[in-house]
Scaffold this motif. Structure first.
Motif, PDB file in Angstrom:
ATOM      1  N   LYS A  86       0.836  -1.205   0.000  1.00  0.00           N
ATOM      2  CA  LYS A  86       0.000   0.000   0.000  1.00  0.00           C
ATOM      3  C   LYS A  86       0.873   1.259   0.000  1.00  0.00           C
ATOM      4  O   LYS A  86       0.632   2.200  -0.754  1.00  0.00           O
ATOM      5  N   ILE A  87       1.911   1.236   0.848  1.00  0.00           N
ATOM      6  CA  ILE A  87       2.779   2.417   0.930  1.00  0.00           C
ATOM      7  C   ILE A  87       3.511   2.629  -0.382  1.00  0.00           C
ATOM      8  O   ILE A  87       3.689   3.761  -0.841  1.00  0.00           O
ATOM      9  N   GLY A  88       3.926   1.514  -1.007  1.00  0.00           N
ATOM     10  CA  GLY A  88       4.594   1.635  -2.290  1.00  0.00           C
ATOM     11  C   GLY A  88       3.657   2.113  -3.383  1.00  0.00           C
ATOM     12  O   GLY A  88       4.028   2.926  -4.229  1.00  0.00           O
ATOM     13  N   GLU A  89       2.417   1.627  -3.335  1.00  0.00           N
ATOM     14  CA  GLU A  89       1.464   1.991  -4.385  1.00  0.00           C
ATOM     15  C   GLU A  89       0.982   3.429  -4.246  1.00  0.00           C
ATOM     16  O   GLU A  89       0.690   4.092  -5.230  1.00  0.00           O
ATOM     17  N   GLU A  90       0.896   3.883  -3.011  1.00  0.00           N
ATOM     18  CA  GLU A  90       0.467   5.265  -2.772  1.00  0.00           C
ATOM     19  C   GLU A  90       1.358   6.247  -3.521  1.00  0.00           C
ATOM     20  O   GLU A  90       0.893   7.245  -4.047  1.00  0.00           O
ATOM     21  N   ASP A  91       2.629   5.981  -3.505  1.00  0.00           N
ATOM     22  CA  ASP A  91       3.564   6.843  -4.211  1.00  0.00           C
ATOM     23  C   ASP A  91       4.781   6.010  -4.617  1.00  0.00           C
ATOM     24  O   ASP A  91       5.714   5.844  -3.833  1.00  0.00           O
ATOM     25  N   PRO A  92       4.768   5.464  -5.858  1.00  0.00           N
ATOM     26  CA  PRO A  92       5.850   4.564  -6.279  1.00  0.00           C
ATOM     27  C   PRO A  92       7.216   5.238  -6.238  1.00  0.00           C
ATOM     28  O   PRO A  92       8.232   4.554  -6.215  1.00  0.00           O
ATOM     29  N   ARG A  93       7.239   6.575  -6.202  1.00  0.00           N
ATOM     30  CA  ARG A  93       8.531   7.266  -6.149  1.00  0.00           C
ATOM     31  C   ARG A  93       9.271   6.944  -4.867  1.00  0.00           C
ATOM     32  O   ARG A  93      10.469   7.135  -4.761  1.00  0.00           O
ATOM     33  N   ARG A  94       8.526   6.453  -3.851  1.00  0.00           N
ATOM     34  CA  ARG A  94       9.184   6.090  -2.605  1.00  0.00           C
ATOM     35  C   ARG A  94      10.153   4.938  -2.816  1.00  0.00           C
ATOM     36  O   ARG A  94      11.237   4.907  -2.228  1.00  0.00           O
ATOM     37  N   ILE A  95       9.743   3.980  -3.647  1.00  0.00           N
ATOM     38  CA  ILE A  95      10.615   2.833  -3.925  1.00  0.00           C
ATOM     39  C   ILE A  95      11.860   3.311  -4.673  1.00  0.00           C
ATOM     40  O   ILE A  95      12.986   2.933  -4.360  1.00  0.00           O
ATOM     41  N   ILE A  96      11.621   4.196  -5.663  1.00  0.00           N
ATOM     42  CA  ILE A  96      12.745   4.722  -6.441  1.00  0.00           C
ATOM     43  C   ILE A  96      13.695   5.492  -5.535  1.00  0.00           C
ATOM     44  O   ILE A  96      14.921   5.354  -5.618  1.00  0.00           O
ATOM     45  N   HIS A  97      13.115   6.292  -4.626  1.00  0.00           N
ATOM     46  CA  HIS A  97      13.945   7.082  -3.711  1.00  0.00           C
ATOM     47  C   HIS A  97      14.829   6.168  -2.863  1.00  0.00           C
ATOM     48  O   HIS A  97      16.024   6.447  -2.690  1.00  0.00           O
ATOM     49  N   SER A  98      14.240   5.092  -2.348  1.00  0.00           N
ATOM     50  CA  SER A  98      15.015   4.177  -1.510  1.00  0.00           C
ATOM     51  C   SER A  98      16.196   3.607  -2.298  1.00  0.00           C
ATOM     52  O   SER A  98      17.315   3.520  -1.789  1.00  0.00           O
ATOM     53  N   THR A  99      15.930   3.251  -3.564  1.00  0.00           N
ATOM     54  CA  THR A  99      17.008   2.721  -4.399  1.00  0.00           C
ATOM     55  C   THR A  99      18.087   3.767  -4.625  1.00  0.00           C
ATOM     56  O   THR A  99      19.289   3.472  -4.611  1.00  0.00           O
ATOM     57  N   LYS A 100      17.648   5.001  -4.818  1.00  0.00           N
ATOM     58  CA  LYS A 100      18.610   6.088  -5.065  1.00  0.00           C
ATOM     59  C   LYS A 100      19.536   6.284  -3.858  1.00  0.00           C
ATOM     60  O   LYS A 100      20.746   6.497  -4.018  1.00  0.00           O
ATOM     61  N   VAL A 101      18.947   6.235  -2.670  1.00  0.00           N
ATOM     62  CA  VAL A 101      19.766   6.408  -1.469  1.00  0.00           C
ATOM     63  C   VAL A 101      20.796   5.286  -1.377  1.00  0.00           C
ATOM     64  O   VAL A 101      21.984   5.520  -1.116  1.00  0.00           O
ATOM     65  N   GLY A 102      20.321   4.040  -1.642  1.00  0.00           N
ATOM     66  CA  GLY A 102      21.247   2.912  -1.612  1.00  0.00           C
ATOM     67  C   GLY A 102      22.371   3.092  -2.613  1.00  0.00           C
ATOM     68  O   GLY A 102      23.548   2.869  -2.299  1.00  0.00           O
ATOM     69  N   LEU A 103      22.016   3.557  -3.799  1.00  0.00           N
ATOM     70  CA  LEU A 103      23.001   3.773  -4.863  1.00  0.00           C
ATOM     71  C   LEU A 103      24.045   4.807  -4.431  1.00  0.00           C
ATOM     72  O   LEU A 103      25.262   4.579  -4.539  1.00  0.00           O
ATOM     73  N   ALA A 104      23.554   5.949  -3.944  1.00  0.00           N
ATOM     74  CA  ALA A 104      24.466   7.032  -3.556  1.00  0.00           C
ATOM     75  C   ALA A 104      25.416   6.555  -2.462  1.00  0.00           C
ATOM     76  O   ALA A 104      26.623   6.836  -2.494  1.00  0.00           O
ATOM     77  N   LEU A 105      24.873   5.828  -1.518  1.00  0.00           N
ATOM     78  CA  LEU A 105      25.686   5.380  -0.386  1.00  0.00           C
ATOM     79  C   LEU A 105      26.741   4.379  -0.841  1.00  0.00           C
ATOM     80  O   LEU A 105      27.908   4.429  -0.413  1.00  0.00           O
ATOM     81  N   THR A 106      26.352   3.478  -1.742  1.00  0.00           N
ATOM     82  CA  THR A 106      27.308   2.478  -2.239  1.00  0.00           C
ATOM     83  C   THR A 106      28.426   3.164  -3.016  1.00  0.00           C
ATOM     84  O   THR A 106      29.611   2.840  -2.863  1.00  0.00           O
ATOM     85  N   LEU A 107      28.036   4.124  -3.854  1.00  0.00           N
ATOM     86  CA  LEU A 107      29.039   4.869  -4.628  1.00  0.00           C
ATOM     87  C   LEU A 107      30.051   5.531  -3.709  1.00  0.00           C
ATOM     88  O   LEU A 107      31.258   5.444  -3.893  1.00  0.00           O
ATOM     89  N   VAL A 108      29.516   6.232  -2.694  1.00  0.00           N
ATOM     90  CA  VAL A 108      30.383   7.012  -1.824  1.00  0.00           C
ATOM     91  C   VAL A 108      31.253   6.102  -0.950  1.00  0.00           C
ATOM     92  O   VAL A 108      32.381   6.464  -0.596  1.00  0.00           O
ATOM     93  N   SER A 109      30.733   4.906  -0.636  1.00  0.00           N
ATOM     94  CA  SER A 109      31.524   3.973   0.168  1.00  0.00           C
ATOM     95  C   SER A 109      32.846   3.666  -0.523  1.00  0.00           C
ATOM     96  O   SER A 109      33.863   3.442   0.124  1.00  0.00           O
ATOM     97  N   PHE A 110      32.811   3.673  -1.850  1.00  0.00           N
ATOM     98  CA  PHE A 110      34.033   3.347  -2.591  1.00  0.00           C
ATOM     99  C   PHE A 110      35.142   4.365  -2.329  1.00  0.00           C
ATOM    100  O   PHE A 110      36.315   4.025  -2.362  1.00  0.00           O
ATOM    101  N   PHE A 111      34.750   5.609  -2.065  1.00  0.00           N
ATOM    102  CA  PHE A 111      35.763   6.625  -1.749  1.00  0.00           C
ATOM    103  C   PHE A 111      36.518   6.245  -0.481  1.00  0.00           C
ATOM    104  O   PHE A 111      37.656   6.597  -0.278  1.00  0.00           O
ATOM    105  N   TYR A 112      35.816   5.545   0.359  1.00  0.00           N
ATOM    106  CA  TYR A 112      36.369   5.189   1.647  1.00  0.00           C
ATOM    107  C   TYR A 112      37.092   3.860   1.542  1.00  0.00           C
ATOM    108  O   TYR A 112      38.016   3.577   2.296  1.00  0.00           O
ATOM    109  N   TYR A 113      36.642   3.068   0.569  1.00  0.00           N
ATOM    110  CA  TYR A 113      37.018   1.667   0.556  1.00  0.00           C
ATOM    111  C   TYR A 113      38.308   1.400  -0.213  1.00  0.00           C
ATOM    112  O   TYR A 113      39.165   0.651   0.238  1.00  0.00           O
TER     113      TYR A 113
END
Lengths: 470, 470
Positions: free
Chosen positions: A30-57
Motif C-alpha cells: 500500500k505504501i509503495g502503491e500510494e507513491d511509487p517514487r518512494r521505492i525509487i527514492h530508496s534505491t537512489k539512497v542505496g546507490l548514492a551510499l554504495t558509490l560514496v563507500s568506494f571513496f572510503y574503501y
C-alpha cells in the motif's frame, strides 16, 4: 480438555503468523502503491551510499583522504532527502556552514593560542559556549528556521569540532581541506543523483497538491449540488444521484483542512530548486501559499456546510413551493462554483491561465445568488411558514454565498499566479469555443475535421452555425 | 546639487543603519519575550557543548578515547532539542540504533571476510545498498516516521561506517566500544541537562496548548454573544461593549485552525517523557489529539460564523419584534457555550475534572436552542417579513447549534481525559458553591473568615443564607 484448548490456541497462534505476515506485506504494498517514487527514492539512497563507500574503501582514495572519507558517507546519509529541493537545501546549507565555521574555528584557534597555555582552554570554552548559545537562539528566528536551520546546526557542530580538535591535531588546515573535499564529494553525489535520476521536484509536488486541493473542493460542491437537487424530490435526478453516485466527495475536502504543514515545507524546498520543466527561474512559489490559505478557508466553509447538512436533513419531502424557490438557486450556486473551481484546478494542472469559462461559471453562481436575494426580498411567504423546514436551506444558501466569494478569491489568486509565472492562455480556437460557450446554449457536433457548433444565442431568433476548424 | 543629493543619500543611509539595528534588536527581544525558555534553552545547549568539549580536550580523556571524543560533540549538537521529549527521543533512538547497527555491521564484516578478498567488496557493497534501500523505505511507514525516523537514519549511517571502515581499521570492536561510550557520554549529558536544568516538557506544553485553544474558542463565543446583544439595539449594552471591549477575540481562534502540526509533534515527544509533575506514567496523550480535532472542528464552525457576520451585518436597527425573538436565544447559546468552554479550559489548566457548572452551561445553551426551535415553529411572522434581515440571524443560530454540539463533544472528551489521567474533582466546598451557583442567583459576600452566600432559590420564597468556611 485443557490440552485441546491449548492446542487450538497454538494452532490459531500459528495461523496468525502467516496472516500477520500477509497483513504486513499488504501494508508495504500500500505504501509503495500510494507513491511509487518512494521505492525509487530508496534505491537512489542505496546507490548514492554504495558509490560514496568506494571513496572510503579503495586504497588509492583511502591514502588520499584517510579517515576523512567517513564524512562522505555521513553527508550522504544525512543530506539525501525525498525531494530535490530538500537535498539541495541540506547540501548547500551543509557546505556553506562547514566552510564558514571552519574558517571561524581556525580564527578561534589562533586567538586562543595568543592567550598562552593557561588561557587557551578558558578562551576556547568561552567561545564555544557563546557561539553555540547565540546560534541556537538564532534557530528560533522564523526566517532562519525556515531555510537555514540545518546550516546553523552544522555551523555549531563544525566550529566546536575545529576549535576543540585543532588543539590536538595541529595540522588543522590539511584536515579542513580533507573534510571539505569529502563533504563536497558526498554532497555532489547526492545532488547529482537526486536531480538526474528520476527527480522528485518539491515545486511540482506543491503545484499539483494545490491544484488537487481545489479539485477536491470542486468535487464536493458539484456533488452537493446534486444532493440538493435530489432532495428537491425530482425523481429523475434521484435515480441518477441517489444510489449510483459515490459519496466519497463528501469527505475528500477534509484532507484540505490539514494541508498547511505539507504545503509550507514543499514551498520552502521549492525555493532551492533550479528551473525544471515548465517551472522557470523565479517561479512565484509564495503565491501557492496564498492560494492554499484561500483553499483552506473555503474548505472550512464547506465543513460547516457539511455539518449543517448532516445534522439537519434538507427535508426531502414534502417540498413546499417556497423551499423549491430557494433550492433552485442554491443548486445552481453550488454546481456553478464547483464547475468554476474544477476548471481552475484543471488549468493549474495544465499550467495554463484559467479559461474565461471559469470566470463565466463564477458569474452565473453570483447571479444565482442575486436571484436568491430577490426571492428572499420579494416572495410572500405562505401564511404559516414552517421556518424549521426552510432554515437549513437558508443556512446552506448563506454559506454558499460565502463559498462563492471564496471561489472568486481563489480564481483571482490563481490568475495572479498565472500572470506572474507566465502561464500561457488558451489557444485561439479553444478560447473562441469557450467564448461561444458563454454566449448561449451550445451543442457541439463533431463531424470529422470540423467541429460544428450550433449556437442558440440569447438574443438571436434563429440558431446560427459556426464552423471551427480543429 | 548632485553633491548635496548624494550627501543627503549618504546621510539617510547612515541614519538607516542604526534604525535597522534598532529593529533587529527589537526582533530579538520579541522572540525572547514570546517564550523566555528559548533563551534558557540556548544557554543549556552552550553549557552541554562546553562540558562535552572537555572530554575531547583534556589529555587523560583524550588518551582514553582518542578521536572518538569527536562523537560526543557531534551527539550533543545533533541530539539536544528544545523539549525534554525531543531530546530523549533522539538520544534513545541514536543509542539503540548505533548499538544495533554496530552489531550488524560487525556481522556483515565477518560474512564478507568469509567470501575471500575478491568477493569482499562486492558483498559489502551489496549489503550496504540493500540495507540502505530497505531502511530508507521503512522511513515512509507512518509509525516509523512518527517515532523512529531519527533512529533509522543513524542505523543506516552506523552500519555503513562500520561495514566499510572495519575493513581498514581492523580493531573494529575497540572502535565500537570507544564510539559507543562517547555517544553515551554525549547523550547522557544532553538528557541530564535537559531534564534537570529548567526542563521544557513537551507534555506540559501540549496540555496547555490544548487548554489555550479551547480558551480562545470560549473567548470568541462570549465576545460574539456580546456583539449580538449590542446589535439588538440595547443601548446600555452598547455602551459597555461597543467601544471598550477589545475585538482581538474575533481573531484569536484563527491560530487554532493551524495547530495540528504542533500538536502532533508535541504528542509524539510527550510519549518519550518520564512522569513529571502531575503527569503520571501512562498519561493518555492520545486523548489530546482527540480533543484537538474537536477543537479545530469547532474553530471551523466559528470561522464560518465570523465570515457570515462580517459579510452580512446583523442589522443593528430597526430591530423587528421577530428578529428580537430569535436574537435572544442566540445570545444565550453563544454566551453559555462560551462559558462552558471557558470553565473546561480552566479545569484542564488546573488538571481538575471539568466542574458540574460547565455541564450546566452546556445544558442551558441546549435549552436556549430548544427555545429557538419552538420560536421558529410557533411564532407567526409579520405579514411581510424581510427574510434578508432575518436570514443572517438564522444562519448564526444554526451554526451556533452545531457549535453547541461540538462544545458538548469537547466536554465529553475532556471528561474522558480527566478520568483516564485520574484528575481530581473539585473540592467539596467548591463543588457545593458551584451547585449553589447553578440553583439560582447567588451573591457572595466575603466577611473575613467566611464567605456568606445569599441564595435566591428559584423555588424557595425567602432567600436562605449559607456559610461556607474558606
Amino acid at each position: 480438555m485443557m490440552e485441546m484448548n491449548s492446542q487450538s490456541q497454538e494452532k490459531s497462534y500459528m495461523a496468525s503468523i502467516p496472516s500477520k505476515l500477509h497483513e504486513f506485506i499488504k501494508k508495504i504494498k500500500k505504501i509503495g502503491e500510494e507513491d511509487p517514487r518512494r521505492i525509487i527514492h530508496s534505491t537512489k539512497v542505496g546507490l548514492a551510499l554504495t558509490l560514496v563507500s568506494f571513496f572510503y574503501y579503495f586504497r588509492p582514495l583511502y591514502d588520499g583522504f584517510g579517515q576523512a572519507g567517513m564524512w562522505a558517507i555521513l553527508t550522504v546519509v544525512v543530506v539525501f532527502e525525498f525531494t530535490v529541493g530538500g537535498t539541495l537545501s541540506k547540501s548547500i546549507n551543509r557546505g556553506c556552514a562547514t566552510l564558514l565555521a571552519g574558517a571561524l574555528g581556525v580564527g578561534a584557534e589562533y586567538l586562543a593560542g595568543v592567550c598562552g597555555e593557561k588561557g587557551e582552554p578558558v578562551v576556547l570554552g568561552l567561545m564555544v559556549f557563546s557561539l553555540a548559545a547565540v546560534s541556537t537562539f538564532a534557530r528560533f528566528f522564523p526566517n532562519v528556521k525556515r531555510k537555514y536551520d540545518y546550516g546553523v546546526l552544522i555551523f555549531i557542530l563544525t566550529f566546536s569540532l575545529v576549535a576543540v580538535s585543532g588543539y590536538r591535531v595541529g595540522q588543522i588546515l590539511e584536515l579542513a581541506h580533507q573534510r571539505l573535499s569529502t563533504i563536497l564529494i558526498g554532497g555532489a553525489t547526492c545532488m547529482i543523483i537526486s536531480i538526474f535520476v528520476c527527480p522528485v521536484w518539491a515545486g511540482r509536488d506543491l503545484h499539483f497538491l494545490v491544484a488537487g486541493n481545489i479539485e477536491k473542493l470542486a468535487a464536493f460542491l458539484q456533488g452537493f449540488g446534486g444532493e440538493l437537487l435530489a432532495c428537491g424530490g425530482d425523481e429523475s435526478s434521484k435515480d441518477s444521484s441517489g444510489k449510483n453516485v459515490e459519496k466519497s466527495f463528501l469527505n475528500g475536502y477534509k484532507s484540505v483542512l490539514n494541508s498547511k504543514a505539507t504545503e509550507e515545507s514543499l514551498a520552502n524546498f521549492a525555493w532551492w530548486e533550479p528551473p525544471h520543466g515548465k517551472f522557470k527561474f523565479n517561479h512565484p512559489w509564495k503565491q501557492y501559499s496564498k492560494i492554499g490559505a484561500l483553499t483552506r478557508e473555503c474548505a472550512c466553509l464547506i465543513e460547516s456546510l457539511n455539518t449543517n447538512t448532516n445534522s439537519k436533513p434538507l427535508t426531502p419531502s414534502p417540498a413546499s413551493e417556497f423551499s423549491a424557490k430557494i433550492r433552485q438557486p442554491c443548486v445552481e450556486m453550488s454546481t456553478e462554483s464547483g464547475k468554476a473551481l474544477a476548471e481552475i484546478a484543471a488549468a493549474i494542472k495544465k499550467m495554463r491561465r484559467p479559461p474565461p469559462s471559469a470566470e463565466a461559471h463564477v458569474q452565473s453562481a453570483k447571479s444565482a445568488a442575486d436571484r436568491l436575494r430577490s426571492v428572499l426580498q420579494n416572495s410572500s411567504l405562505p401564511p404559516k411558514p414552517d421556518l424549521q423546514e426552510v432554515a437549513p436551506l437558508l443556512v446552506a444558501a448563506s454559506v454558499l454565498i460565502d463559498v462563492i466569494r471564496c471561489a472568486d478569491g481563489i480564481a483571482a489568486a490563481v490568475g495572479e499566479l498565472a500572470r506572474e509565472a507566465g502561464f500561457e492562455g488558451l489557444k485561439t480556437n479553444e478560447a473562441a469555443a469557450a467564448a461561444v460557450h458563454r454566449r448561449g446554449i451550445v451543442s457541439p457536433v463533431d463531424d470529422g475535421d470540423h467541429v460544428v457548433v450550433e449556437i442558440q444565442a440569447a438574443a438571436a431568433d434563429s440558431p446560427e452555425k459556426k464552423i471551427i476548424s480543429t
